[in-house]
Write a protein that holds these residues in place. Structure first.
Motif, PDB file in Angstrom:
ATOM      1  N   GLU A 177       0.183  -1.797   0.105  1.00  0.00           N
ATOM      2  CA  GLU A 177      -0.140   0.572   0.167  1.00  0.00           C
ATOM      3  C   GLU A 177       0.712   1.341  -0.402  1.00  0.00           C
ATOM      4  OE1 GLU A 177      -2.327  -0.446   3.626  1.00  0.00           O
ATOM      5  OE2 GLU A 177      -3.066  -2.816   2.633  1.00  0.00           O
ATOM      6  N   LEU A 178       2.269   0.947   0.221  1.00  0.00           N
ATOM      7  CA  LEU A 178       2.905   2.434   0.217  1.00  0.00           C
ATOM      8  C   LEU A 178       4.034   2.271  -0.636  1.00  0.00           C
ATOM      9  CD1 LEU A 178       4.399   1.858   4.273  1.00  0.00           C
ATOM     10  CD2 LEU A 178       2.527   3.840   3.625  1.00  0.00           C
ATOM     11  N   ARG A 179       3.590   3.424  -1.497  1.00  0.00           N
ATOM     12  CA  ARG A 179       4.236   4.225  -2.523  1.00  0.00           C
ATOM     13  C   ARG A 179       5.966   4.735  -2.483  1.00  0.00           C
ATOM     14  NH1 ARG A 179       5.266   8.869  -5.109  1.00  0.00           N
ATOM     15  NH2 ARG A 179       4.202   9.725  -3.129  1.00  0.00           N
ATOM     16  N   VAL A 180       5.938   5.449  -1.276  1.00  0.00           N
ATOM     17  CA  VAL A 180       7.613   5.864  -1.270  1.00  0.00           C
ATOM     18  C   VAL A 180       7.328   5.865   0.660  1.00  0.00           C
ATOM     19  CG1 VAL A 180       8.492   7.805  -0.286  1.00  0.00           C
ATOM     20  CG2 VAL A 180       7.509   7.408  -2.664  1.00  0.00           C
ATOM     21  N   GLY A 181       8.272   5.503   1.399  1.00  0.00           N
ATOM     22  CA  GLY A 181       8.169   5.132   2.331  1.00  0.00           C
ATOM     23  C   GLY A 181       9.580   4.578   3.590  1.00  0.00           C
ATOM     24  N   VAL A 182       9.149   3.688   4.156  1.00  0.00           N
ATOM     25  CA  VAL A 182      10.341   3.101   5.273  1.00  0.00           C
ATOM     26  C   VAL A 182      10.150   2.200   6.181  1.00  0.00           C
ATOM     27  CG1 VAL A 182      11.888   3.651   7.108  1.00  0.00           C
ATOM     28  CG2 VAL A 182      12.229   5.165   5.210  1.00  0.00           C
ATOM     29  N   ALA A 183      10.214   1.514   6.041  1.00  0.00           N
ATOM     30  CA  ALA A 183      10.313   0.074   6.928  1.00  0.00           C
ATOM     31  C   ALA A 183      11.045  -0.168   8.361  1.00  0.00           C
ATOM     32  CB  ALA A 183      10.235  -1.531   6.780  1.00  0.00           C
ATOM     33  N   HIS A 184      11.158  -0.622   8.957  1.00  0.00           N
ATOM     34  CA  HIS A 184      12.021  -0.688  10.591  1.00  0.00           C
ATOM     35  C   HIS A 184      11.367  -1.749  11.514  1.00  0.00           C
ATOM     36  CE1 HIS A 184      12.544   0.776  14.579  1.00  0.00           C
ATOM     37  NE2 HIS A 184      14.316   0.541  14.527  1.00  0.00           N
ATOM     38  N   LEU A 185      12.204  -2.823  11.138  1.00  0.00           N
ATOM     39  CA  LEU A 185      12.061  -3.784  11.632  1.00  0.00           C
ATOM     40  C   LEU A 185      13.668  -3.584  13.108  1.00  0.00           C
ATOM     41  CD1 LEU A 185      11.154  -6.385  10.140  1.00  0.00           C
ATOM     42  CD2 LEU A 185      13.446  -7.707   9.457  1.00  0.00           C
ATOM     43  N   PHE A 186      12.266  -4.504  14.007  1.00  0.00           N
ATOM     44  CA  PHE A 186      13.247  -4.599  15.290  1.00  0.00           C
ATOM     45  C   PHE A 186      13.274  -5.280  16.164  1.00  0.00           C
ATOM     46  CE2 PHE A 186      13.051  -3.671  19.513  1.00  0.00           C
ATOM     47  CZ  PHE A 186      14.210  -2.218  20.092  1.00  0.00           C
ATOM     48  N   ILE A 187      14.520  -6.372  16.658  1.00  0.00           N
ATOM     49  CA  ILE A 187      14.477  -8.083  17.263  1.00  0.00           C
ATOM     50  C   ILE A 187      14.183  -7.455  18.981  1.00  0.00           C
ATOM     51  CG2 ILE A 187      17.200  -8.151  16.871  1.00  0.00           C
ATOM     52  CD1 ILE A 187      16.835 -10.660  16.375  1.00  0.00           C
ATOM     53  N   ARG A 188      13.266  -7.560  19.451  1.00  0.00           N
ATOM     54  CA  ARG A 188      13.499  -7.546  21.079  1.00  0.00           C
ATOM     55  C   ARG A 188      14.359  -7.890  21.865  1.00  0.00           C
ATOM     56  NH1 ARG A 188       8.417  -5.001  21.674  1.00  0.00           N
ATOM     57  NH2 ARG A 188       7.661  -6.773  23.461  1.00  0.00           N
ATOM     58  N   GLN A 195      11.648  11.110  -2.109  1.00  0.00           N
ATOM     59  CA  GLN A 195      12.713   9.905  -2.292  1.00  0.00           C
ATOM     60  C   GLN A 195      13.365   9.769  -3.192  1.00  0.00           C
ATOM     61  OE1 GLN A 195      12.020   4.823  -2.749  1.00  0.00           O
ATOM     62  NE2 GLN A 195      12.188   5.245  -0.906  1.00  0.00           N
ATOM     63  N   ARG A 196      14.579   9.716  -3.982  1.00  0.00           N
ATOM     64  CA  ARG A 196      15.816  10.343  -4.178  1.00  0.00           C
ATOM     65  C   ARG A 196      17.163   9.120  -4.388  1.00  0.00           C
ATOM     66  NH1 ARG A 196      16.317  14.702  -7.028  1.00  0.00           N
ATOM     67  NH2 ARG A 196      15.252  16.404  -5.440  1.00  0.00           N
ATOM     68  N   PRO A 230      14.114   1.430   2.811  1.00  0.00           N
ATOM     69  CA  PRO A 230      13.553   2.662   1.727  1.00  0.00           C
ATOM     70  C   PRO A 230      12.322   0.868   1.425  1.00  0.00           C
ATOM     71  CG  PRO A 230      15.772   1.883   0.712  1.00  0.00           C
ATOM     72  CD  PRO A 230      15.638   1.372   2.340  1.00  0.00           C
ATOM     73  N   ILE A 231      11.350   1.614   1.560  1.00  0.00           N
ATOM     74  CA  ILE A 231       9.942   1.364   0.513  1.00  0.00           C
ATOM     75  C   ILE A 231       9.757   2.039  -0.460  1.00  0.00           C
ATOM     76  CG2 ILE A 231       7.414   0.274   1.135  1.00  0.00           C
ATOM     77  CD1 ILE A 231       7.940   0.426   3.456  1.00  0.00           C
ATOM     78  N   ALA A 232       9.476   1.614  -1.917  1.00  0.00           N
ATOM     79  CA  ALA A 232       9.145   2.142  -2.789  1.00  0.00           C
ATOM     80  C   ALA A 232       8.270   1.277  -4.353  1.00  0.00           C
ATOM     81  CB  ALA A 232      10.454   2.597  -4.007  1.00  0.00           C
ATOM     82  N   ASP A 233       7.653   2.103  -4.390  1.00  0.00           N
ATOM     83  CA  ASP A 233       7.032   1.019  -5.746  1.00  0.00           C
ATOM     84  C   ASP A 233       5.950  -0.287  -4.106  1.00  0.00           C
ATOM     85  OD1 ASP A 233       6.510   3.654  -6.685  1.00  0.00           O
ATOM     86  OD2 ASP A 233       8.359   2.189  -7.998  1.00  0.00           O
TER      87      ASP A 233
END
Lengths: 137, 137, 137
Positions: free
Chosen positions: A30-41, B2-3, A101-104
């Protein structure tokens, strides 16, 4: 969007988990542009990005970690086993999180990049990740 | 926002690229408060922050990496050259991304902080970065 | 939301600062889901997450760093003291920032995770952090 991802118990070593993580995050689409943060607890397992093709690379990363963060060292914290204190140091060297980064609608990793779960304990058990996505649809 | 940023090929070693990255991101100026994520799409080069003044610091970081992640080690993955497997380990030690605060339209780095591109291969070629900015204008 | 946090001068070594950081960020409570970015504006101190219970773990992390990034090495950048160049390398190994998930108004750390300030200089002085929070209320 935030979601917990439970990774099944794996043996000590470095494991490729890219597909497993992507499958657990259908909201990426659902995200065209964004950021994914993955965290280990956890403090005795870690996350890094590295080569997604040859299993030899994963074996060699594990060998280096074992050679340069050895069990045979002047550790004082030894009551949880000889693999415990090296696991803590390795976890900080590799790091507890990845920001990608998330793209398309997809993780915009390079061609050769994959997500590594680094299991630093002999018997680490299940590992809990928390994924947080944000961006524009 | 984003670039993609393409960094020209550089020799193996540690290189200061702060100005180059800032010049490629004029959109920084539009953000009063935010975060800039800089991501390298490779597994044998990496990004870190360190001292932006003395070139000796960069040389010494490279020396330490070569001494403690040596080419002469019991690597199994050797078919891409003796610099390849050390490059993968170094890349995970330094890390594939930087997340930096944005304040008043600029990267809010400390006085002595600069962005290092760590080129771990003898001939790594061009390196592709993906920058993602978000925040409030 | 962005806020500067000043940590008082601490001796060389690894220090647990979770409560201090959380107390400085009352705005965490307003976020249901989000991400907290904590950034150190220095190149000879660093941030990592690790075990929050036993002080032995912190002592052992410091011992490992001193053994594997020794003052006695072929450094060229020595004019700021024998602890300076090791401090720069350690800072890049541990890293200059932490990105942590926020859930229900709190840092969503694992049970055993705490924030470590790693002071790599003998006399590092006060350390300045910049915290940036974003998410949904």
């Amino acid at each position: 969007m935030q979601r917990e991802i439970t990774l099944r118990a794996r043996p000590r070593g470095v494991h490729l988990v890219t597909s497993e993580v992507e499958r657990a995050l259908p909201e990426l689409r659902e995200l065209r542009v964004g950021v994914a943060h993955l965290f280990i607890r956890h403090t005795s397992a870690s996350l890094t990005l590295n080569e997604n093709a040859s299993p030899d690379v994963r074996r060699d990363v594990e060998s280096w970690l074992n050679a340069y963060v050895p069990e045979d060292f002047a550790w004082t914290h030894t009551l949880e086993g000889s693999d415990d204190m090296p696991a803590h140091v390795k976890a900080s060297l590799m790091g507890p999180s990845l920001t990608m980064p998330i793209a398309d609608g997809r993780l915009a990793l390079g061609t050769w990049q994959g997500i590594y779960l680094c299991e630093h304990r002999d018997r680490g058990g299940e590992r809990s990740l928390l994924a947080t996505l944000h961006g524009e649809g």
